[in-house]
Design a protein around this motif. Structure first.
Motif, PDB file in Angstrom:
ATOM      1  N   GLN A 128      15.587  10.987  -0.931  1.00  0.00           N
ATOM      2  CA  GLN A 128      16.181   9.654  -0.887  1.00  0.00           C
ATOM      3  C   GLN A 128      15.125   8.597  -0.572  1.00  0.00           C
ATOM      4  OE1 GLN A 128      19.264  10.532   1.983  1.00  0.00           O
ATOM      5  NE2 GLN A 128      20.861  10.602   0.409  1.00  0.00           N
ATOM      6  N   LEU A 129      14.179   8.918   0.292  1.00  0.00           N
ATOM      7  CA  LEU A 129      13.104   7.973   0.597  1.00  0.00           C
ATOM      8  C   LEU A 129      12.202   7.768  -0.623  1.00  0.00           C
ATOM      9  CD1 LEU A 129      12.029   9.074   4.198  1.00  0.00           C
ATOM     10  CD2 LEU A 129      13.579   7.221   3.540  1.00  0.00           C
ATOM     11  N   ARG A 130      11.944   8.838  -1.356  1.00  0.00           N
ATOM     12  CA  ARG A 130      11.141   8.722  -2.585  1.00  0.00           C
ATOM     13  C   ARG A 130      11.854   7.852  -3.613  1.00  0.00           C
ATOM     14  NH1 ARG A 130      11.027  13.265  -5.222  1.00  0.00           N
ATOM     15  NH2 ARG A 130       9.251  12.704  -6.546  1.00  0.00           N
ATOM     16  N   ILE A 131      13.144   8.001  -3.707  1.00  0.00           N
ATOM     17  CA  ILE A 131      13.927   7.191  -4.645  1.00  0.00           C
ATOM     18  C   ILE A 131      13.900   5.726  -4.227  1.00  0.00           C
ATOM     19  CG2 ILE A 131      16.304   6.691  -5.383  1.00  0.00           C
ATOM     20  CD1 ILE A 131      16.750   9.745  -5.451  1.00  0.00           C
ATOM     21  N   LEU A 132      14.063   5.463  -2.933  1.00  0.00           N
ATOM     22  CA  LEU A 132      14.018   4.085  -2.432  1.00  0.00           C
ATOM     23  C   LEU A 132      12.666   3.444  -2.750  1.00  0.00           C
ATOM     24  CD1 LEU A 132      15.562   1.984  -0.608  1.00  0.00           C
ATOM     25  CD2 LEU A 132      14.203   2.885   1.284  1.00  0.00           C
ATOM     26  N   LYS A 133      11.597   4.188  -2.530  1.00  0.00           N
ATOM     27  CA  LYS A 133      10.258   3.678  -2.815  1.00  0.00           C
ATOM     28  C   LYS A 133      10.079   3.410  -4.306  1.00  0.00           C
ATOM     29  CE  LYS A 133       5.356   4.801  -2.205  1.00  0.00           C
ATOM     30  NZ  LYS A 133       4.373   5.793  -1.688  1.00  0.00           N
ATOM     31  N   ALA A 134      10.573   4.303  -5.147  1.00  0.00           N
ATOM     32  CA  ALA A 134      10.434   4.145  -6.601  1.00  0.00           C
ATOM     33  C   ALA A 134      11.200   2.918  -7.095  1.00  0.00           C
ATOM     34  CB  ALA A 134      10.926   5.397  -7.312  1.00  0.00           C
TER      35      ALA A 134
ATOM     36  N   ALA B 103      17.644  -4.477   5.789  1.00  0.00           N
ATOM     37  CA  ALA B 103      17.697  -3.065   6.191  1.00  0.00           C
ATOM     38  C   ALA B 103      16.923  -2.195   5.211  1.00  0.00           C
ATOM     39  CB  ALA B 103      19.159  -2.608   6.266  1.00  0.00           C
ATOM     40  N   GLY B 104      16.986  -2.544   3.922  1.00  0.00           N
ATOM     41  CA  GLY B 104      16.242  -1.790   2.915  1.00  0.00           C
ATOM     42  C   GLY B 104      14.744  -1.884   3.126  1.00  0.00           C
ATOM     43  N   HIS B 105      14.250  -3.098   3.429  1.00  0.00           N
ATOM     44  CA  HIS B 105      12.821  -3.280   3.700  1.00  0.00           C
ATOM     45  C   HIS B 105      12.389  -2.478   4.923  1.00  0.00           C
ATOM     46  CE1 HIS B 105      11.482  -6.180   0.721  1.00  0.00           C
ATOM     47  NE2 HIS B 105      12.577  -6.898   0.911  1.00  0.00           N
ATOM     48  N   LEU B 106      13.236  -2.471   5.961  1.00  0.00           N
ATOM     49  CA  LEU B 106      12.908  -1.736   7.176  1.00  0.00           C
ATOM     50  C   LEU B 106      12.809  -0.238   6.903  1.00  0.00           C
ATOM     51  CD1 LEU B 106      12.461  -1.875  10.257  1.00  0.00           C
ATOM     52  CD2 LEU B 106      14.932  -1.582  10.526  1.00  0.00           C
ATOM     53  N   LEU B 107      13.809   0.285   6.168  1.00  0.00           N
ATOM     54  CA  LEU B 107      13.790   1.713   5.841  1.00  0.00           C
ATOM     55  C   LEU B 107      12.603   2.061   4.959  1.00  0.00           C
ATOM     56  CD1 LEU B 107      15.107   4.492   5.999  1.00  0.00           C
ATOM     57  CD2 LEU B 107      16.531   3.852   4.026  1.00  0.00           C
ATOM     58  N   LEU B 108      12.275   1.192   3.994  1.00  0.00           N
ATOM     59  CA  LEU B 108      11.136   1.442   3.106  1.00  0.00           C
ATOM     60  C   LEU B 108       9.832   1.482   3.900  1.00  0.00           C
ATOM     61  CD1 LEU B 108       9.921   1.734   0.256  1.00  0.00           C
ATOM     62  CD2 LEU B 108       9.809  -0.766   0.151  1.00  0.00           C
TER      63      LEU B 108
ATOM     64  N   GLU C 146       7.736   4.930   3.797  1.00  0.00           N
ATOM     65  CA  GLU C 146       6.394   5.097   3.239  1.00  0.00           C
ATOM     66  C   GLU C 146       5.487   5.831   4.221  1.00  0.00           C
ATOM     67  OE1 GLU C 146       5.466   1.051   2.255  1.00  0.00           O
ATOM     68  OE2 GLU C 146       5.903   1.361   0.124  1.00  0.00           O
ATOM     69  N   LYS C 147       5.644   5.535   5.511  1.00  0.00           N
ATOM     70  CA  LYS C 147       4.854   6.231   6.530  1.00  0.00           C
ATOM     71  C   LYS C 147       5.234   7.710   6.597  1.00  0.00           C
ATOM     72  CE  LYS C 147       4.417   2.071   9.394  1.00  0.00           C
ATOM     73  NZ  LYS C 147       4.790   1.432  10.687  1.00  0.00           N
ATOM     74  N   ILE C 148       6.532   7.988   6.484  1.00  0.00           N
ATOM     75  CA  ILE C 148       7.003   9.379   6.531  1.00  0.00           C
ATOM     76  C   ILE C 148       6.471  10.159   5.330  1.00  0.00           C
ATOM     77  CG2 ILE C 148       9.066  10.843   6.359  1.00  0.00           C
ATOM     78  CD1 ILE C 148      10.550   8.599   7.929  1.00  0.00           C
ATOM     79  N   ILE C 149       6.557   9.565   4.141  1.00  0.00           N
ATOM     80  CA  ILE C 149       6.084  10.228   2.924  1.00  0.00           C
ATOM     81  C   ILE C 149       4.576  10.470   3.012  1.00  0.00           C
ATOM     82  CG2 ILE C 149       5.730   9.931   0.434  1.00  0.00           C
ATOM     83  CD1 ILE C 149       8.408   8.369   0.415  1.00  0.00           C
ATOM     84  N   SER C 150       3.832   9.457   3.493  1.00  0.00           N
ATOM     85  CA  SER C 150       2.385   9.590   3.626  1.00  0.00           C
ATOM     86  C   SER C 150       2.029  10.712   4.594  1.00  0.00           C
ATOM     87  CB  SER C 150       1.784   8.268   4.114  1.00  0.00           C
ATOM     88  OG  SER C 150       0.400   8.401   4.355  1.00  0.00           O
ATOM     89  N   LEU C 151       2.757  10.809   5.705  1.00  0.00           N
ATOM     90  CA  LEU C 151       2.482  11.857   6.689  1.00  0.00           C
ATOM     91  C   LEU C 151       2.793  13.239   6.116  1.00  0.00           C
ATOM     92  CD1 LEU C 151       1.501  12.300   9.554  1.00  0.00           C
ATOM     93  CD2 LEU C 151       3.871  12.103  10.336  1.00  0.00           C
ATOM     94  N   CYS C 152       3.855  13.335   5.312  1.00  0.00           N
ATOM     95  CA  CYS C 152       4.181  14.611   4.660  1.00  0.00           C
ATOM     96  C   CYS C 152       3.075  15.029   3.696  1.00  0.00           C
ATOM     97  CB  CYS C 152       5.508  14.492   3.912  1.00  0.00           C
ATOM     98  SG  CYS C 152       6.960  14.385   4.975  1.00  0.00           S
TER      99      CYS C 152
ATOM    100  N   GLN D 155      -3.039   7.191   2.429  1.00  0.00           N
ATOM    101  CA  GLN D 155      -2.768   7.494   1.023  1.00  0.00           C
ATOM    102  C   GLN D 155      -4.047   7.793   0.259  1.00  0.00           C
ATOM    103  OE1 GLN D 155      -0.892   3.710   0.441  1.00  0.00           O
ATOM    104  NE2 GLN D 155       1.169   4.540   0.567  1.00  0.00           N
ATOM    105  N   VAL D 156      -5.194   7.387   0.815  1.00  0.00           N
ATOM    106  CA  VAL D 156      -6.511   7.611   0.223  1.00  0.00           C
ATOM    107  C   VAL D 156      -7.415   8.185   1.311  1.00  0.00           C
ATOM    108  CG1 VAL D 156      -8.564   6.453  -0.681  1.00  0.00           C
ATOM    109  CG2 VAL D 156      -6.304   5.837  -1.550  1.00  0.00           C
ATOM    110  N   ASP D 157      -8.201   9.217   0.968  1.00  0.00           N
ATOM    111  CA  ASP D 157      -9.063   9.870   1.951  1.00  0.00           C
ATOM    112  C   ASP D 157     -10.239   8.995   2.359  1.00  0.00           C
ATOM    113  OD1 ASP D 157      -7.714  12.424   2.179  1.00  0.00           O
ATOM    114  OD2 ASP D 157      -8.350  12.795   0.127  1.00  0.00           O
ATOM    115  N   LEU D 158     -10.888   8.385   1.382  1.00  0.00           N
ATOM    116  CA  LEU D 158     -12.013   7.489   1.638  1.00  0.00           C
ATOM    117  C   LEU D 158     -12.158   6.576   0.439  1.00  0.00           C
ATOM    118  CD1 LEU D 158     -14.793   8.444  -0.142  1.00  0.00           C
ATOM    119  CD2 LEU D 158     -14.482  10.422   1.321  1.00  0.00           C
ATOM    120  N   ALA D 159     -12.889   5.478   0.626  1.00  0.00           N
ATOM    121  CA  ALA D 159     -13.044   4.536  -0.480  1.00  0.00           C
ATOM    122  C   ALA D 159     -14.391   3.840  -0.389  1.00  0.00           C
ATOM    123  CB  ALA D 159     -11.921   3.507  -0.461  1.00  0.00           C
TER     124      ALA D 159
END
Length: 324
Positions: free
Chosen positions: A10-16, A65-70, A74-80, A145-149
């Protein structure tokens, strides 16, 4: 886990939906049906008991509320994703993923060569390259989201205490002219000659444009007096425009070696004026650092820390590829 009112899907769908701007395009990007996306959003809103989208307009707009959840999503998805990379690391570089970020010039002309050498040594590691603005790249590193740049501009002020910023190499920005231009016959040109040229540039908010304007000002050259003929969105487009006789431009020397060798562009040297910028490697020391990222930093980056001569880089790559 039963008390958590949302799933990773559901979080991936919200982000998409937020990224794509519509339920239909989000469904296409996730390779699922639009009704499936709509159902997941309805279930999520029911579970949270708040509306996440304002459905009055043509584009899917998030509510507060949508912005807050997003933001948290995004932090949850990145940590996963970071967790998955850490687990893959247990295979000791016999797999896993390396994600490298870059600004436009380094991402187009330099880092692909680095990745080529890295892949020869570690063929089982999947490497991704993300080329964006310095600001966007910096945030991607900060968020894990990126290891180094490698970037050519300034890290946003709010991230300078978060990221480790390591000066890496000097990048010279050269003035290029059409090979048939009258000034191409001169060994050097005077800085006042710049006011006679028609310039082709990146947009005024680009990192390179800001660096050029700042350095020119230091040499008492007024950037506002330069005649900007057109603004284009890529270095390749600018080179092609100059080659076609449409004007002059400042570009990184790493981007023009082949054109200079072929004689289709002329590099004009300005008397007592040298335009350079410092490229930096950025990492987030507070995020997990994969073995692949460590190997890339220790084994590949040092070989390219001086890269003004692109022919030397080609010889290095050729030598390394033959070894492996």
């Amino acid at each position: 886990m039963s008390d958590i009112p949302f799933t990773l899907d559901q979080l991936r769908i919200l982000k998409a939906i937020s990224s794509e701007g519509s339920f239909k395009r989000a469904a296409d990007s996730l390779y699922v049906s639009q009704p499936a996306v709509s159902l997941q959003v309805q279930n999520l809103e029911k579970q949270l008991n708040v509306p996440l989208f304002d459905r009055g307009g043509r584009r899917a707009q998030l509510t507060e509320a949508g912005h807050l959840l997003l933001s948290y999503g995004e932090k949850i998805i990145s940590l996963c994703q970071e967790t998955c990379r850490a687990i893959e690391d247990l295979q000791n570089l016999q797999g896993g993923t390396l994600i490298v970020g870059a600004s436009q010039t380094t991402g187009t002309y330099l880092i692909p060569r680095m990745i080529g050498l890295f892949r020869q040594k570690y063929p089982d590691v999947s490497v991704q390259l993300q080329v964006h603005s310095t600001r966007r790249t910096s945030w991607a590193v900060a968020n894990g989201q990126v290891d180094l740049a490698i970037i050519g501009g300034e890290v946003p002020a709010e991230l300078q205490e978060v990221l480790q910023i390591i000066p890496y190499a000097d990048d010279e920005l050269a003035l290029i002219l059409p090979a048939v231009h009258t000034l191409a016959r001169e060994e050097t040109i005077h800085k006042d000659d710049l006011y006679k040229l028609q310039f082709i540039t990146l947009d005024s908010q680009s990192t390179i444009r800001k660096v050029i304007d700042k350095v020119l000002t230091c040499y008492e050259i007024d950037p506002k007096r330069l005649k900007v003929e057109m603004e284009l969105n890529s270095i390749e487009a600018i080179k092609n425009a100059v080659q076609s006789g449409l004007g002059a431009a400042f570009v990184s020397t790493t981007a023009i070696e082949k054109e200079l060798q072929m004689g289709v562009l002329h590099r004009a040297k300005i008397n007592e004026v040298s335009i350079e910028r410092t490229l930096s490697v950025i990492i987030n020391p507070n995020r997990y650092r994969s073995k692949a990222a460590e190997a890339f930093s220790k084994e590949i980056l040092p070989q390219f820390s001086t890269f003004r001569d692109f022919q030397a880089i080609d010889l290095l790559c050729h030598h390394q590829l033959n070894i492996h």
